[in-house]
Design a protein around this motif. Structure first.
Motif, PDB file in Angstrom:
ATOM      1  N   VAL A   1      47.519  35.946  36.201  1.00 42.00           N
ATOM      2  CA  VAL A   1      46.356  36.270  37.025  1.00 42.00           C
ATOM      3  C   VAL A   1      46.749  37.203  38.160  1.00 42.00           C
ATOM      4  O   VAL A   1      46.090  38.221  38.415  1.00 42.00           O
ATOM      5  CB  VAL A   1      45.697  34.981  37.575  1.00 42.00           C
ATOM      6  CG1 VAL A   1      44.598  35.315  38.579  1.00 42.00           C
ATOM      7  CG2 VAL A   1      45.136  34.138  36.443  1.00 42.00           C
ATOM      8  N   LEU A   2      47.843  36.889  38.844  1.00 36.35           N
ATOM      9  CA  LEU A   2      48.252  37.713  39.988  1.00 36.35           C
ATOM     10  C   LEU A   2      48.747  39.086  39.559  1.00 36.35           C
ATOM     11  O   LEU A   2      48.517  40.074  40.273  1.00 36.35           O
ATOM     12  CB  LEU A   2      49.311  36.982  40.803  1.00 36.35           C
ATOM     13  CG  LEU A   2      48.821  35.711  41.498  1.00 36.35           C
ATOM     14  CD1 LEU A   2      49.971  35.037  42.235  1.00 36.35           C
ATOM     15  CD2 LEU A   2      47.650  35.994  42.428  1.00 36.35           C
ATOM     16  N   ALA A   3      49.406  39.183  38.425  1.00 36.84           N
ATOM     17  CA  ALA A   3      49.851  40.495  37.938  1.00 36.84           C
ATOM     18  C   ALA A   3      48.649  41.390  37.658  1.00 36.84           C
ATOM     19  O   ALA A   3      48.665  42.582  37.989  1.00 36.84           O
ATOM     20  CB  ALA A   3      50.713  40.329  36.688  1.00 36.84           C
ATOM     21  N   ARG A   4      47.597  40.823  37.070  1.00 33.98           N
ATOM     22  CA  ARG A   4      46.390  41.617  36.812  1.00 33.98           C
ATOM     23  C   ARG A   4      45.731  42.049  38.126  1.00 33.98           C
ATOM     24  O   ARG A   4      45.297  43.191  38.268  1.00 33.98           O
ATOM     25  CB  ARG A   4      45.410  40.832  35.933  1.00 33.98           C
ATOM     26  CG  ARG A   4      45.866  40.731  34.488  1.00 33.98           C
ATOM     27  CD  ARG A   4      44.808  40.161  33.558  1.00 33.98           C
ATOM     28  NE  ARG A   4      44.550  38.742  33.724  1.00 33.98           N
ATOM     29  CZ  ARG A   4      45.282  37.766  33.195  1.00 33.98           C
ATOM     30  NH1 ARG A   4      46.348  38.050  32.463  1.00 33.98           N
ATOM     31  NH2 ARG A   4      44.963  36.510  33.386  1.00 33.98           N
ATOM     32  N   LEU A   5      45.672  41.133  39.090  1.00 32.76           N
ATOM     33  CA  LEU A   5      45.083  41.482  40.382  1.00 32.76           C
ATOM     34  C   LEU A   5      45.915  42.554  41.081  1.00 32.76           C
ATOM     35  O   LEU A   5      45.366  43.522  41.615  1.00 32.76           O
ATOM     36  CB  LEU A   5      44.959  40.240  41.274  1.00 32.76           C
ATOM     37  CG  LEU A   5      44.336  40.467  42.644  1.00 32.76           C
ATOM     38  CD1 LEU A   5      42.926  41.038  42.530  1.00 32.76           C
ATOM     39  CD2 LEU A   5      44.339  39.171  43.448  1.00 32.76           C
ATOM     40  N   ALA A   6      47.218  42.403  41.070  1.00 35.02           N
ATOM     41  CA  ALA A   6      48.096  43.384  41.717  1.00 35.02           C
ATOM     42  C   ALA A   6      47.932  44.758  41.089  1.00 35.02           C
ATOM     43  O   ALA A   6      47.938  45.776  41.795  1.00 35.02           O
ATOM     44  CB  ALA A   6      49.547  42.925  41.640  1.00 35.02           C
ATOM     45  N   THR A   7      47.772  44.807  39.781  1.00 34.70           N
ATOM     46  CA  THR A   7      47.577  46.085  39.102  1.00 34.70           C
ATOM     47  C   THR A   7      46.312  46.775  39.615  1.00 34.70           C
ATOM     48  O   THR A   7      46.286  47.985  39.775  1.00 34.70           O
ATOM     49  CB  THR A   7      47.494  45.865  37.574  1.00 34.70           C
ATOM     50  OG1 THR A   7      48.739  45.338  37.137  1.00 34.70           O
ATOM     51  CG2 THR A   7      47.216  47.158  36.833  1.00 34.70           C
ATOM     52  N   GLU A   8      45.299  45.993  39.918  1.00 39.12           N
ATOM     53  CA  GLU A   8      44.035  46.553  40.413  1.00 39.12           C
ATOM     54  C   GLU A   8      44.094  46.984  41.864  1.00 39.12           C
ATOM     55  O   GLU A   8      43.514  47.989  42.235  1.00 39.12           O
ATOM     56  CB  GLU A   8      42.906  45.526  40.270  1.00 39.12           C
ATOM     57  CG  GLU A   8      42.509  45.250  38.853  1.00 39.12           C
ATOM     58  CD  GLU A   8      41.362  44.250  38.783  1.00 39.12           C
ATOM     59  OE1 GLU A   8      40.824  43.832  39.846  1.00 39.12           O
ATOM     60  OE2 GLU A   8      41.004  43.874  37.657  1.00 39.12           O
ATOM     61  N   VAL A   9      44.750  46.190  42.705  1.00 38.43           N
ATOM     62  CA  VAL A   9      44.623  46.406  44.152  1.00 38.43           C
ATOM     63  C   VAL A   9      45.855  46.974  44.837  1.00 38.43           C
ATOM     64  O   VAL A   9      45.779  47.343  46.013  1.00 38.43           O
ATOM     65  CB  VAL A   9      44.189  45.106  44.863  1.00 38.43           C
ATOM     66  CG1 VAL A   9      42.869  44.614  44.306  1.00 38.43           C
ATOM     67  CG2 VAL A   9      45.246  44.026  44.808  1.00 38.43           C
ATOM     68  N   ARG A  10      46.967  47.050  44.120  1.00 36.48           N
ATOM     69  CA  ARG A  10      48.193  47.508  44.778  1.00 36.48           C
ATOM     70  C   ARG A  10      48.921  48.552  43.944  1.00 36.48           C
ATOM     71  O   ARG A  10      49.922  48.260  43.314  1.00 36.48           O
ATOM     72  CB  ARG A  10      49.139  46.326  44.994  1.00 36.48           C
ATOM     73  CG  ARG A  10      48.697  45.367  46.051  1.00 36.48           C
ATOM     74  CD  ARG A  10      49.834  45.136  46.961  1.00 36.48           C
ATOM     75  NE  ARG A  10      49.506  44.261  48.056  1.00 36.48           N
ATOM     76  CZ  ARG A  10      50.382  43.510  48.663  1.00 36.48           C
ATOM     77  NH1 ARG A  10      51.634  43.486  48.260  1.00 36.48           N
ATOM     78  NH2 ARG A  10      50.018  42.775  49.679  1.00 36.48           N
ATOM     79  N   ASP A  11      48.471  49.755  43.956  1.00 34.64           N
ATOM     80  CA  ASP A  11      49.187  50.856  43.286  1.00 34.64           C
ATOM     81  C   ASP A  11      49.779  50.468  41.945  1.00 34.64           C
ATOM     82  O   ASP A  11      50.981  50.613  41.711  1.00 34.64           O
ATOM     83  CB  ASP A  11      50.309  51.398  44.181  1.00 34.64           C
ATOM     84  CG  ASP A  11      49.757  52.028  45.454  1.00 34.64           C
ATOM     85  OD1 ASP A  11      48.637  52.554  45.423  1.00 34.64           O
ATOM     86  OD2 ASP A  11      50.453  51.984  46.486  1.00 34.64           O
ATOM     87  N   GLY A  12      48.971  49.916  41.078  1.00 34.06           N
ATOM     88  CA  GLY A  12      49.439  49.573  39.754  1.00 34.06           C
ATOM     89  C   GLY A  12      50.327  48.350  39.705  1.00 34.06           C
ATOM     90  O   GLY A  12      51.031  48.117  38.740  1.00 34.06           O
ATOM     91  N   GLY A  13      50.319  47.547  40.776  1.00 32.36           N
ATOM     92  CA  GLY A  13      51.116  46.319  40.779  1.00 32.36           C
ATOM     93  C   GLY A  13      52.578  46.556  41.055  1.00 32.36           C
ATOM     94  O   GLY A  13      53.427  45.751  40.724  1.00 32.36           O
ATOM     95  N   GLU A  14      52.897  47.652  41.724  1.00 32.45           N
ATOM     96  CA  GLU A  14      54.301  48.004  42.018  1.00 32.45           C
ATOM     97  C   GLU A  14      55.069  46.807  42.541  1.00 32.45           C
ATOM     98  O   GLU A  14      54.649  46.131  43.468  1.00 32.45           O
ATOM     99  CB  GLU A  14      54.338  49.112  43.080  1.00 32.45           C
ATOM    100  CG  GLU A  14      55.713  49.511  43.507  1.00 32.45           C
ATOM    101  CD  GLU A  14      55.689  50.538  44.593  1.00 32.45           C
ATOM    102  OE1 GLU A  14      56.458  50.379  45.546  1.00 32.45           O
ATOM    103  OE2 GLU A  14      54.919  51.480  44.491  1.00 32.45           O
ATOM    104  N   GLY A  15      56.143  46.502  41.884  1.00 37.12           N
ATOM    105  CA  GLY A  15      57.006  45.419  42.306  1.00 37.12           C
ATOM    106  C   GLY A  15      56.577  44.064  41.795  1.00 37.12           C
ATOM    107  O   GLY A  15      57.166  43.072  42.140  1.00 37.12           O
ATOM    108  N   GLY A  16      55.536  44.014  40.972  1.00 32.24           N
ATOM    109  CA  GLY A  16      55.076  42.723  40.456  1.00 32.24           C
ATOM    110  C   GLY A  16      55.981  42.216  39.367  1.00 32.24           C
ATOM    111  O   GLY A  16      56.932  42.840  38.942  1.00 32.24           O
ATOM    112  N   CYS A  17      55.696  41.004  38.907  1.00 35.70           N
ATOM    113  CA  CYS A  17      56.507  40.372  37.870  1.00 35.70           C
ATOM    114  C   CYS A  17      56.015  40.751  36.506  1.00 35.70           C
ATOM    115  O   CYS A  17      54.893  40.867  36.248  1.00 35.70           O
ATOM    116  CB  CYS A  17      56.439  38.856  38.016  1.00 35.70           C
ATOM    117  SG  CYS A  17      57.153  38.289  39.554  1.00 35.70           S
TER     118      CYS A  17
END
Length: 116
Positions: free
Chosen positions: A100-116
């Motif tokens: 869930v958080l990876a999908r949200l990060a992709t939307e709201v933070r420059d493509g989820g930079e640095g996500g898991c």
């Protein structure tokens, strides 16, 4: 979880919360409807109400950090949320929270930079 306004919880603490904690608690309380709308849309096969309570709380906190605290790195938000879910919730919660958080990060933070 008990239907108490988060600001009331902060005021009732025996010692003042540190500023970061107070900001996150207040932010989640103020933006709960917005956070829940994101979570409902991104949590495939789950409504927010049906999520385990611990997962829901972790997701709200991390979603607020992703949306309202750009000073916290994406990877840190996701990693800490996943670790909390693994430690305090169900066997599947770590993967669920991560997804869930990876999908949200992709939307709201420059493509989820640095996500898991």
């Amino acid at each position: 979880m008990k239907g108490v306004d988060p600001r009331e919880v902060l005021v009732a603490l025996p010692v003042p919360a540190d500023p970061y904690t107070a900001d996150v608690v207040a932010g989640v309380g103020e933006r709960r409807a917005e956070l829940d709308a994101h979570l409902a849309r991104l949590a495939r096969g789950w409504t927010v109400e049906r999520m385990p309570a611990v997962d829901r709380a972790i997701l709200r906190l991390a979603a607020f950090e992703l949306l309202g605290r750009p000073d916290v790195p994406t990877a840190v938000v996701i990693d800490e949320a996943v670790e909390l879910a693994k430690r305090f919730s169900t066997d599947d919660s770590g993967r669920f929270v991560n997804g869930v958080l990876a999908r949200l990060a992709t939307e709201v933070r420059d493509g989820g930079e640095g996500g898991c």
